[in-house]
Structure formats: C-alpha cells, structure tokens
Design a protein around this motif. Sequence first.
Motif, PDB file in Angstrom:
ATOM      1  N   LYS A   1      32.948  57.722  97.699  1.00  0.00           N
ATOM      2  CA  LYS A   1      32.576  57.433  96.302  1.00  0.00           C
ATOM      3  C   LYS A   1      31.356  56.516  96.262  1.00  0.00           C
ATOM      4  CE  LYS A   1      37.445  57.753  94.992  1.00  0.00           C
ATOM      5  NZ  LYS A   1      38.607  57.068  94.385  1.00  0.00           N
TER       6      LYS A   1
ATOM      7  N   PHE B   1      31.855  70.698  81.207  1.00  0.00           N
ATOM      8  CA  PHE B   1      31.588  69.753  82.288  1.00  0.00           C
ATOM      9  C   PHE B   1      30.878  70.445  83.456  1.00  0.00           C
ATOM     10  CE2 PHE B   1      34.639  67.448  79.872  1.00  0.00           C
ATOM     11  CZ  PHE B   1      34.483  66.107  80.174  1.00  0.00           C
TER      12      PHE B   1
ATOM     13  N   ALA C   1      29.880  68.866  87.263  1.00  0.00           N
ATOM     14  CA  ALA C   1      30.724  67.675  87.290  1.00  0.00           C
ATOM     15  C   ALA C   1      30.963  67.198  88.715  1.00  0.00           C
ATOM     16  CB  ALA C   1      32.062  67.974  86.618  1.00  0.00           C
ATOM     17  N   GLU C   2      31.118  65.891  88.844  1.00  0.00           N
ATOM     18  CA  GLU C   2      31.530  65.286  90.105  1.00  0.00           C
ATOM     19  C   GLU C   2      33.054  65.284  90.128  1.00  0.00           C
ATOM     20  OE1 GLU C   2      30.731  63.015  93.773  1.00  0.00           O
ATOM     21  OE2 GLU C   2      29.487  64.241  92.451  1.00  0.00           O
ATOM     22  N   ARG C   3      33.638  65.800  91.184  1.00  0.00           N
ATOM     23  CA  ARG C   3      35.092  65.907  91.288  1.00  0.00           C
ATOM     24  C   ARG C   3      35.637  64.821  92.203  1.00  0.00           C
ATOM     25  NH1 ARG C   3      35.948  71.773  93.588  1.00  0.00           N
ATOM     26  NH2 ARG C   3      38.147  71.145  93.413  1.00  0.00           N
ATOM     27  N   ARG C   4      36.783  64.247  91.816  1.00  0.00           N
ATOM     28  CA  ARG C   4      37.467  63.257  92.646  1.00  0.00           C
ATOM     29  C   ARG C   4      38.947  63.587  92.677  1.00  0.00           C
ATOM     30  NH1 ARG C   4      33.200  61.388  95.149  1.00  0.00           N
ATOM     31  NH2 ARG C   4      31.813  60.070  93.914  1.00  0.00           N
TER      32      ARG C   4
ATOM     33  N   THR D   1      39.894  63.961  88.816  1.00  0.00           N
ATOM     34  CA  THR D   1      39.055  63.494  87.726  1.00  0.00           C
ATOM     35  C   THR D   1      37.701  64.172  87.882  1.00  0.00           C
ATOM     36  OG1 THR D   1      38.367  61.563  89.023  1.00  0.00           O
ATOM     37  CG2 THR D   1      40.178  61.271  87.476  1.00  0.00           C
TER      38      THR D   1
ATOM     39  N   THR E   1      33.711  64.069  86.274  1.00  0.00           N
ATOM     40  CA  THR E   1      32.800  63.282  85.453  1.00  0.00           C
ATOM     41  C   THR E   1      31.460  63.983  85.357  1.00  0.00           C
ATOM     42  OG1 THR E   1      32.123  61.977  87.383  1.00  0.00           O
ATOM     43  CG2 THR E   1      33.891  61.080  86.020  1.00  0.00           C
TER      44      THR E   1
ATOM     45  N   ASP F   1      28.434  60.770  81.838  1.00  0.00           N
ATOM     46  CA  ASP F   1      29.212  59.625  81.348  1.00  0.00           C
ATOM     47  C   ASP F   1      30.493  60.032  80.621  1.00  0.00           C
ATOM     48  OD1 ASP F   1      27.335  57.798  82.323  1.00  0.00           O
ATOM     49  OD2 ASP F   1      26.103  58.014  80.529  1.00  0.00           O
ATOM     50  N   ARG F   2      30.910  61.253  80.769  1.00  0.00           N
ATOM     51  CA  ARG F   2      32.190  61.714  80.223  1.00  0.00           C
ATOM     52  C   ARG F   2      33.141  61.992  81.388  1.00  0.00           C
ATOM     53  NH1 ARG F   2      31.619  66.950  77.806  1.00  0.00           N
ATOM     54  NH2 ARG F   2      33.621  66.584  76.784  1.00  0.00           N
ATOM     55  N   SER F   3      34.417  61.777  81.140  1.00  0.00           N
ATOM     56  CA  SER F   3      35.389  62.070  82.189  1.00  0.00           C
ATOM     57  C   SER F   3      36.524  62.904  81.622  1.00  0.00           C
ATOM     58  CB  SER F   3      35.942  60.781  82.803  1.00  0.00           C
ATOM     59  OG  SER F   3      36.744  60.087  81.876  1.00  0.00           O
TER      60      SER F   3
ATOM     61  N   ASP G   1      41.028  62.468  79.522  1.00  0.00           N
ATOM     62  CA  ASP G   1      41.425  61.434  80.470  1.00  0.00           C
ATOM     63  C   ASP G   1      41.885  60.210  79.681  1.00  0.00           C
ATOM     64  OD1 ASP G   1      41.742  59.584  82.466  1.00  0.00           O
ATOM     65  OD2 ASP G   1      39.813  59.986  83.445  1.00  0.00           O
TER      66      ASP G   1
END
Length: 508
Positions: free
Chosen positions: A64, A177, A180-183, A196, A198, A201-203, A267
């Motif tokens: 991260k 999205f 999107a960046e996935r976690r 999650t 993102t 700036d939205r999640s 979220d």
Amino acid sequence: MADHQLRSIPDFFLELTIADEADTRRLANDLAVMLRAGDVVCLSGDLGAGKSTLTRALVRSLAKDPELEVPSPTFTLVQTYEFDRFDLSHLDLYRLEDPEELEELGLEDLLETGAALIEWPEKAEELLPEKALWIQITQPDEAEDKRLFRFHAADISWQARTLETHEIRTFLERSSFPDAERRFLAGDASLRTFETVTANDRSAVLMRWPFHQNTLAQGVSDYMSSVHLAQDCRSVLAIGAELRQRGFRAPKVYEAEPDKGLVLAEDLGRETIVKNGAPVSERYFAAVEVLANMHGQTWPRSLPVDGYRTYEVPGYSSDALITEASLFLDWYVPEKTGRAVDVAARVSFENLWRKTLQSIASAQYGWVLRDFHSPNLLWQYDATGTDRIGLIDFQDTVYGPVAYDVASLLLDARTDISQDLESALFDAYVSLRENQSQGFDKVGFSAAYSVMAAQRISKIIGIFVRLARRDGKPAYLSHLPRMLGYLDRVLDRPNLSELKDWYNGFRH
C-alpha cells in the motif's frame, strides 16, 4: 522464453495485451488481491520484457505504498517483505549457477508463511512446485510499449482465481469505478471475499460471492441448506433494498451482476460499536433503537430482486434452530470430554430443545438478521437516530423469533457485555417496544430472549471450536470463556432449568 521451455507446463489459459506501465500496475494490483500464502508465481521473459516492472508494482500494491523502494535481488537472489496478510519473497534466479542452489534459498520454508515471485524460473528447472502460476511476458514490437502476458497453470484453482480476478477488473471497468485501486479487505467464513476499491477519492466495497453448489463438500452443502444459509448474493440485494426502503442504513448498491456474484456497494467504514475492545454504551443503545424500530414493523417474506425474479426469506424453523444448537454437541463436547456424544444423549438433547422451542411458539416473529452484533454494526459519526448504525452481513436473514437478534446484540460474541449493561439494554429495548404498542408482551419476550440466547450461544461455542480444530484458526478459542460465561448467565433464568441440568451434565 523459448518454446521448448514451455513444454513442461500447459498451454496458456489467458492472454492479455498490456498497453503501458499504467496497465501493468493495474494487472499487478489484480494479482496482489488474489495472491495467498503458499502461492508461487513464475515470471518468464527476456531481458527488458517487464518482469521487474510487474514485480515492483505488485510489491508496492501489497505494501500500500506506491513509492516503496523495491530493489532487484539479482545478487542476493532473494528479498523477503513482511505484510499483514502474509510475507512475500522475491527471487531472481538469473545468476543461479546450479538449480540445486534453490534448495539452499529455503523456498519451501518461505512458502510456509508467504508467497513467492520468481524471475528467471527456467534456471531452477524441475525444482519449482508443480502448482505454480507461470506468466510469460513478451514484447511483440520493440518499437512499442505493449506487452503480451500469457498465463499458464496446471492447477485448475490457479486458472479459476486468475480468471475471476480478471472478471472483477472487467466488472469495475464497466462500473462507476473504472481504473480503481483494489485492496483485499476480508474473507469471511463462507465463500465470500471483500475488497475495498478506490478511484478519484471515492471508495466502495466489492463483494464477490461465487456460489457453485458442486464446489462444496456434501456435508457443508447439506448443513447450509438445513439451517437456511443464503447461497448467493441475491439475498444481499433483496434484503438490503428493503432495509434501505424502510429507512435503515444498509449500504447503497452501485453496481451488481448477481449471476456472477459481484456486488459493488457503499463503504460504511470500519468503526464498529466497540472501541479499543470494549463496548461503547451509546452505540449499543443506538443499536437497540434500530432493533426496536425494526421489530415494530411487519416485514415481507417475498422480495423483488430484479425485473423477473424474487427472493424468498426462509423461515427459521425449529429443525434449523436445533441443528445449529447441536454444533455444541458436535464440536464443544468432544473438545471438553475427549469423546463424541452418543446417540441417546443426542436424542435427549434434541427432544429437550424441541420442547423448549415449543414453549415460546407464541413469541413475536419477524425478520431476524441473525448476526446482529458488533462486527456487523458500523458506527456512522455523521448521522443521527437509527442512521448512526450501518448494517452489514445480513444475507442470512430469516423469518423467526425477533428476540434472537436482541440476544445476539446484548450477549455479543466478540466483546464482554457486563450483566449490568445487558440489563440496561434489555430494559431500553422493552421500553421502546412498550412505547410503540401497549400490547407488547414483556413476559413473553423475556422468555423468548432467554431461549434464543441459549440457542445462539450454543451455536457460537460450537462454531468457534470448529473454526479452531477443523479450519486451523485457534484464535477463536480465546472467545470461549466469554461465551461459556454468557451460557451460565442465561441458563440461570427460571424457564431454562431443564436445559441447565442437561448442559451441566456435560460441562462439569
């Protein structure tokens, strides 16, 4: 990699054209989410093909930290990174002189606690695990940045996981999205996983629920059916929509593909009604208000899911309740006594529970969210009233005695609820219900509360032992003293004297 070096592994099952380094980072992000401890990923390709670029992006995704320094282990051969989920070892075998040197690097030991990325895997020949994912990277045109990624794996689970993570990326690209960046967020006790995502700036939270009946062991499948556990994401969509329509704070759904088991939803954060391991009274009283408001309404049994399907809320039958309570016999009693329960004792237990459940047959029935306790109740700082409690994990909602959810909250399996706090919360619930209706039956509710508490505690004790012994999660045993204490507290109630005698016969 030359053609002859591919003969020992199957033909590729997925081929992706990666346009630029941004695409490579997204691919690395997708791989990082699906990676697990024990995995081996072999990266093959000529010098400059992009192996190190992919590895660097994958390590940064797991860390991260997009700026993390990720040196090449060309001379040290191996570099290990420690992450929350598991360790990751990066091996560069370019300078490996003898394949046997791989054993000296301790790959087997590394895989006991983590995963491994291996560049130049051809150097190790047959010493690599057969159950590895191979990614062949080529540059079709040296004048362009494009790369061709081909995925090979003999292990069918690798194929399924890779195609699934690619499917999720495709789903996100069609959603609100994109890029999107996935976690990785969590994997629960079922087949569901959560991420999650993102972007700008939205999640949001992505749930993946790939239910396939034939992938479950017969016993697991039978148990799920017998206790009315939901088997696909339609329950989440249907129950959540009805809760929101009634004014309760269930996550908004942004996008969904039910047939693929994908749901992208609001979220609601990570703050629960517990802080620093202890219950926050204000939050528990707010949760009691949610339950009282829910239980003052009449809830439907049939719900729309889309334009042509409906979802039926199953009944919480006596058979299901007894099957769940019997987890105490199946797992805790052998743990405590060292021997299985005999047939006669089991029949006696089931008959006693059937008689006990019959004693509350006139109790109020309605929706039972079933896991109404601290991990699933998210505190909303910016809200008022019942909106202060965000509701998640309601997919297994059934139609049964509403006292069940009150007992689930007031005897929270994940934190210590004192007898004084339990009594105060109970009185608050009763007061709210009496204000709703002069005909509220406090005596009948109290009896139902006792029975449902004993049933749920029995079930949870069995589940915690099962998670520890069958699923290799011994940390759950730390919750047993709390649950056994709750059980003693509940069994002291006058209407449970027969159950108390039975349980004490096995516990003391």
